[in-house]
Design a protein around this motif. Structure first.
Motif, PDB file in Angstrom:
ATOM      1  N   SER A  16       0.829  -1.208   0.000  1.00 22.19           N
ATOM      2  CA  SER A  16       0.000   0.000   0.000  1.00 22.19           C
ATOM      3  C   SER A  16       0.863   1.258   0.000  1.00 22.19           C
ATOM      4  O   SER A  16       0.578   2.220  -0.728  1.00 22.19           O
ATOM      5  CB  SER A  16      -0.913   0.012   1.229  1.00 22.19           C
ATOM      6  OG  SER A  16      -1.942  -0.944   1.113  1.00 22.19           O
ATOM      7  N   LEU A  17       1.910   1.253   0.812  1.00 25.71           N
ATOM      8  CA  LEU A  17       2.789   2.417   0.835  1.00 25.71           C
ATOM      9  C   LEU A  17       3.517   2.599  -0.491  1.00 25.71           C
ATOM     10  O   LEU A  17       3.768   3.732  -0.923  1.00 25.71           O
ATOM     11  CB  LEU A  17       3.793   2.289   1.978  1.00 25.71           C
ATOM     12  CG  LEU A  17       3.208   2.342   3.393  1.00 25.71           C
ATOM     13  CD1 LEU A  17       4.327   2.228   4.424  1.00 25.71           C
ATOM     14  CD2 LEU A  17       2.408   3.613   3.632  1.00 25.71           C
ATOM     15  N   THR A  18       3.843   1.498  -1.141  1.00 24.25           N
ATOM     16  CA  THR A  18       4.460   1.577  -2.468  1.00 24.25           C
ATOM     17  C   THR A  18       3.517   2.254  -3.455  1.00 24.25           C
ATOM     18  O   THR A  18       3.929   3.115  -4.247  1.00 24.25           O
ATOM     19  CB  THR A  18       4.835   0.174  -2.963  1.00 24.25           C
ATOM     20  OG1 THR A  18       5.775  -0.415  -2.065  1.00 24.25           O
ATOM     21  CG2 THR A  18       5.442   0.240  -4.351  1.00 24.25           C
ATOM     22  N   ARG A  19       2.244   1.907  -3.396  1.00 22.45           N
ATOM     23  CA  ARG A  19       1.242   2.546  -4.253  1.00 22.45           C
ATOM     24  C   ARG A  19       1.163   4.041  -3.979  1.00 22.45           C
ATOM     25  O   ARG A  19       1.049   4.856  -4.898  1.00 22.45           O
ATOM     26  CB  ARG A  19      -0.125   1.903  -4.037  1.00 22.45           C
ATOM     27  CG  ARG A  19      -0.260   0.478  -4.559  1.00 22.45           C
ATOM     28  CD  ARG A  19      -1.568  -0.144  -4.107  1.00 22.45           C
ATOM     29  NE  ARG A  19      -2.712   0.673  -4.494  1.00 22.45           N
ATOM     30  CZ  ARG A  19      -3.810   0.836  -3.755  1.00 22.45           C
ATOM     31  NH1 ARG A  19      -3.895   0.263  -2.561  1.00 22.45           N
ATOM     32  NH2 ARG A  19      -4.812   1.568  -4.194  1.00 22.45           N
ATOM     33  N   LEU A  20       1.213   4.395  -2.711  1.00 18.71           N
ATOM     34  CA  LEU A  20       1.138   5.806  -2.330  1.00 18.71           C
ATOM     35  C   LEU A  20       2.342   6.574  -2.874  1.00 18.71           C
ATOM     36  O   LEU A  20       2.202   7.681  -3.409  1.00 18.71           O
ATOM     37  CB  LEU A  20       1.062   5.902  -0.809  1.00 18.71           C
ATOM     38  CG  LEU A  20       0.527   7.189  -0.186  1.00 18.71           C
ATOM     39  CD1 LEU A  20      -0.883   7.489  -0.655  1.00 18.71           C
ATOM     40  CD2 LEU A  20       0.566   7.088   1.345  1.00 18.71           C
ATOM     41  N   LYS A  21       3.522   5.978  -2.721  1.00 17.52           N
ATOM     42  CA  LYS A  21       4.733   6.612  -3.248  1.00 17.52           C
ATOM     43  C   LYS A  21       4.672   6.751  -4.765  1.00 17.52           C
ATOM     44  O   LYS A  21       5.030   7.791  -5.322  1.00 17.52           O
ATOM     45  CB  LYS A  21       5.952   5.783  -2.861  1.00 17.52           C
ATOM     46  CG  LYS A  21       6.251   5.758  -1.377  1.00 17.52           C
ATOM     47  CD  LYS A  21       6.963   6.999  -0.923  1.00 17.52           C
ATOM     48  CE  LYS A  21       8.378   7.035  -1.489  1.00 17.52           C
ATOM     49  NZ  LYS A  21       9.088   8.267  -1.046  1.00 17.52           N
ATOM     50  N   ASP A  22       4.201   5.692  -5.427  1.00 17.61           N
ATOM     51  CA  ASP A  22       4.119   5.719  -6.881  1.00 17.61           C
ATOM     52  C   ASP A  22       3.138   6.770  -7.377  1.00 17.61           C
ATOM     53  O   ASP A  22       3.260   7.265  -8.508  1.00 17.61           O
ATOM     54  CB  ASP A  22       3.709   4.341  -7.412  1.00 17.61           C
ATOM     55  CG  ASP A  22       4.798   3.293  -7.260  1.00 17.61           C
ATOM     56  OD1 ASP A  22       5.959   3.681  -6.988  1.00 17.61           O
ATOM     57  OD2 ASP A  22       4.501   2.087  -7.389  1.00 17.61           O
ATOM     58  N   ALA A  23       2.170   7.117  -6.534  1.00 21.06           N
ATOM     59  CA  ALA A  23       1.189   8.135  -6.894  1.00 21.06           C
ATOM     60  C   ALA A  23       1.684   9.551  -6.605  1.00 21.06           C
ATOM     61  O   ALA A  23       0.945  10.525  -6.804  1.00 21.06           O
ATOM     62  CB  ALA A  23      -0.121   7.883  -6.156  1.00 21.06           C
ATOM     63  N   GLY A  24       2.929   9.665  -6.138  1.00 21.32           N
ATOM     64  CA  GLY A  24       3.523  10.979  -5.949  1.00 21.32           C
ATOM     65  C   GLY A  24       3.445  11.545  -4.552  1.00 21.32           C
ATOM     66  O   GLY A  24       3.757  12.721  -4.337  1.00 21.32           O
ATOM     67  N   TRP A  25       3.051  10.726  -3.580  1.00 23.95           N
ATOM     68  CA  TRP A  25       2.961  11.188  -2.198  1.00 23.95           C
ATOM     69  C   TRP A  25       4.320  11.115  -1.514  1.00 23.95           C
ATOM     70  O   TRP A  25       5.139  10.225  -1.798  1.00 23.95           O
ATOM     71  CB  TRP A  25       1.981  10.326  -1.401  1.00 23.95           C
ATOM     72  CG  TRP A  25       0.545  10.565  -1.714  1.00 23.95           C
ATOM     73  CD1 TRP A  25      -0.128  10.188  -2.846  1.00 23.95           C
ATOM     74  CD2 TRP A  25      -0.412  11.230  -0.880  1.00 23.95           C
ATOM     75  NE1 TRP A  25      -1.441  10.574  -2.770  1.00 23.95           N
ATOM     76  CE2 TRP A  25      -1.648  11.212  -1.575  1.00 23.95           C
ATOM     77  CE3 TRP A  25      -0.350  11.824   0.375  1.00 23.95           C
ATOM     78  CZ2 TRP A  25      -2.807  11.777  -1.047  1.00 23.95           C
ATOM     79  CZ3 TRP A  25      -1.493  12.395   0.916  1.00 23.95           C
ATOM     80  CH2 TRP A  25      -2.704  12.367   0.197  1.00 23.95           C
TER      81      TRP A  25
END
Length: 215
Positions: free
Chosen positions: A90-99
């Motif tokens: 989930s955190l990887t997804r967040l990072k990939d989304a620019g967060w």
């Protein structure tokens, strides 16, 4: 860049299970009896720092130096603590989304960072603020401000805090001007402002950030 701050223990990692395992291992390795085990389980139940082991050594007149016992405890906690693969994903997804992803945690600096390194979270976190860094604890807004600074930014009204503790994470986040997501588990105290969103798992909090961050 959007900023998402997270609590560590009870939110990103399971401290409760790791704590019991770490104490059991420490007791076994040093040949200590049930009195010391009960003391540790009671006194360190919520948090632990170096000074607790000074008290331990003095209370039971132990021959091992307190600093050594603290280092053993840190190592055992790091070995026992876990972060579920779903949380890392989930955190990887967040990072990939620019967060930008930060951690604001109460606790001694060395043990909190040891947990983060051991669980693989270090690769996904841009900045960490532990209360032991500046001797300031959540809900003090300064710890959230430090977490943002260590992520290379500053707090803005659109930033978020996610955690399991109503007073330190949610009320603290509000005091720092953040939106807040509560991860259910602890009882909700009377009189606290309602969180912006409530979830049963931190992965659901990330889903909310990704789909409702512009609200």
């Amino acid at each position: 860049m959007r900023l998402a701050l997270f609590d560590l223990d009870g939110t990103l990692v399971d401290r409760t299970a790791a704590f019991a395992d770490a104490i059991a291992t420490l007791i076994h390795d040093h040949g200590y009896g049930p009195d010391i085990e009960r003391w540790l389980l009671t006194e360190l139940a919520d948090r632990a720092d170096r000074s607790d082991f000074d008290r331990l050594a003095a209370t039971f007149q132990l021959s091992e130096p307190a600093d050594h016992l603290w280092r053993v405890y840190v190592d055992r906690m790091a070995a026992a603590v876990t972060c579920r693969p779903a949380v890392l994903a989930s955190l990887t997804r967040l990072k990939d989304a620019g967060w930008s992803v930060g951690v604001a945690t109460n606790g001694a600096s060395d043990i909190q960072r040891a947990k983060i390194r051991a669980t693989g979270l270090a690769d996904l976190i841009d900045g960490i603020a532990a209360s032991g860094d500046i001797d300031v604890r959540k809900p003090d807004p300064r710890l959230f401000e430090l977490a943002a600074a260590r992520c290379g930014t500053q707090l803005t009204p659109g930033d978020w805090m996610t955690g399991d503790n109503p007073r330190t994470d949610i009320a603290g986040g509000f005091n720092a001007g953040l939106r807040a997501i509560w991860v259910r588990g602890r009882p909700w105290p009377d009189g606290l402002a309602t969180p912006h969103h409530t979830v049963d798992d931190v992965t659901e909090a990330v889903d909310h950030l990704l789909t409702h961050s512009s609200e």
